[in-house]
Design an enzyme around this catalytic site. Structure first.
Site, PDB file in Angstrom:
ATOM      1  CG  HIS A  84      63.022  16.880 -56.957  1.00  0.00           C
ATOM      2  ND1 HIS A  84      63.432  17.073 -58.410  1.00  0.00           N
ATOM      3  CD2 HIS A  84      62.205  17.901 -56.655  1.00  0.00           C
ATOM      4  CE1 HIS A  84      63.274  18.215 -58.750  1.00  0.00           C
ATOM      5  NE2 HIS A  84      62.341  18.929 -57.692  1.00  0.00           N
ATOM      6  CD  GLN A 104      65.399  20.081 -56.352  1.00  0.00           C
ATOM      7  OE1 GLN A 104      65.107  20.199 -55.409  1.00  0.00           O
ATOM      8  NE2 GLN A 104      65.016  21.206 -57.253  1.00  0.00           N
ATOM      9  CG  HIS A 164      57.918  19.689 -56.261  1.00  0.00           C
ATOM     10  ND1 HIS A 164      57.438  20.188 -57.635  1.00  0.00           N
ATOM     11  CD2 HIS A 164      59.191  19.579 -56.365  1.00  0.00           C
ATOM     12  CE1 HIS A 164      58.483  20.953 -58.016  1.00  0.00           C
ATOM     13  NE2 HIS A 164      59.617  20.275 -57.574  1.00  0.00           N
ATOM     14  CD  GLU A 165      61.088  19.279 -52.747  1.00  0.00           C
ATOM     15  OE1 GLU A 165      62.205  18.836 -53.223  1.00  0.00           O
ATOM     16  OE2 GLU A 165      60.710  20.306 -53.089  1.00  0.00           O
ATOM     17  CB  CYS A 216      61.139  22.702 -60.560  1.00  0.00           C
ATOM     18  SG  CYS A 216      62.333  21.493 -59.770  1.00  0.00           S
ATOM     19  CG  LEU A 217      64.607  25.914 -56.129  1.00  0.00           C
ATOM     20  CD1 LEU A 217      65.183  25.457 -54.718  1.00  0.00           C
ATOM     21  CD2 LEU A 217      64.911  27.515 -56.449  1.00  0.00           C
ATOM     22  N   GLY A 275      61.498  23.837 -50.750  1.00  0.00           N
ATOM     23  CA  GLY A 275      61.939  22.524 -50.449  1.00  0.00           C
ATOM     24  C   GLY A 275      63.136  22.349 -51.350  1.00  0.00           C
TER      25      GLY A 275
HETATM   26 NI    NI Z   1      61.777  20.930 -57.649  1.00  0.00          NI
END
Ligand code: NI
Length: 177
Positions: A152, A51, A148-149, A106-107, A46
C-alpha cells in the site's frame, strides 16, 4: 481520537508512492491513534496511511494467529492476545525462500478477494511511533499482512499481484486490510 474515512478505488492516493515520515510530532501520534481506532472499527487486521488519504509511509497491523485456527479452539482456553504493530518507513530486508498462496481482501477494494502469493516469512526494518529503529521478524498471516501493507505504501494493491480475483460468497470470511 477519531475515526478517519477509509478511501476506496479509484482514489488516486492509493496509487501514489507514499513519502517517508520525518516528523514524530503530536500530529503523527494523533494520526496513529486514529488509524488504530479506524482499523478496529472497520474491522480490519491492518491499515496503511494512504487508505485514510495520507500519503505517508505508515501502517498499523493488529492480528492474532489464533483467528484462523477455529479447529484448535478449546473451550475455556484463553485466546492468544492480538499483537499490535505500528511501522513507519518500513523496508523488507530479508525474505524466506518459501512462498505461500493465500486469499486476501482489502478495505479499499470492497467486494473483491483474490489469491496472492506471498513470502512465508520476512524481516522488516522500520521505525516505531517514537522514531526508534526496530527490526521485526514475522511469519504466517502476520507476514502476509505486513507485505500487503507495505505494498500500500508503494501504491500497489493485491489485485495487481493476484492471478484470480472474485466476489466472495457470504461464507468466505477474509480478514481485510
Ligand atoms: Ni489493503
Amino acid at each position: 481520537m477519531a475515526l478517519r474515512q477509509i478511501v476506496t478505488l479509484p482514489e488516486p492516493v492509493l496509487r501514489r508512492k507514499a513519502k517517508p515520515v520525518t516528523k514524530f510530532d503530536k500530529d503523527l501520534q494523533t494520526l496513529i491513534d486514529d488509524m488504530i481506532e479506524t482499523m478496529r472499527d472497520a474491522p480490519g487486521v491492518g491499515l496503511a496511511a494512504p487508505q485514510v488519504n495520507i500519503s505517508e509511509q505508515l501502517a498499523v497491523i493488529e492480528y492474532s494467529e489464533d483467528e484462523d485456527d477455529e479447529d484448535e479452539e478449546v473451550e475455556g482456553a484463553t485466546p492468544k492476545p492480538k499483537k499490535l504493530y505500528v511501522i513507519i518507513n518500513p523496508e523488507i530486508v530479508k525474505v524466506s525462500e518459501e512462498k505461500v498462496m493465500g486469499i486476501e481482501g482489502c478495505l479499499s477494494i470492497p467486494g473483491l478477494i483474490g489469491e496472492v502469493e506471498r513470502y512465508e516469512a520476512i524481516q522488516v526494518k522500520a521505525l516505531n511511533r517514537h522514531g526508534k529503529p526496530v527490526k521485526l521478524k514475522v511469519d504466517g498471516w502476520t507476514a502476509r499482512i505486513f507485505q500487503h501493507e507495505i505494498d500500500h505504501l508503494n501504491g500497489v494493491l493485491f489485485t495487481d499481484l493476484s492471478k484470480r480475483v472474485w466476489k466472495p460468497d457470504e461464507e468466505e470470511e477474509i480478514p481485510l486490510d
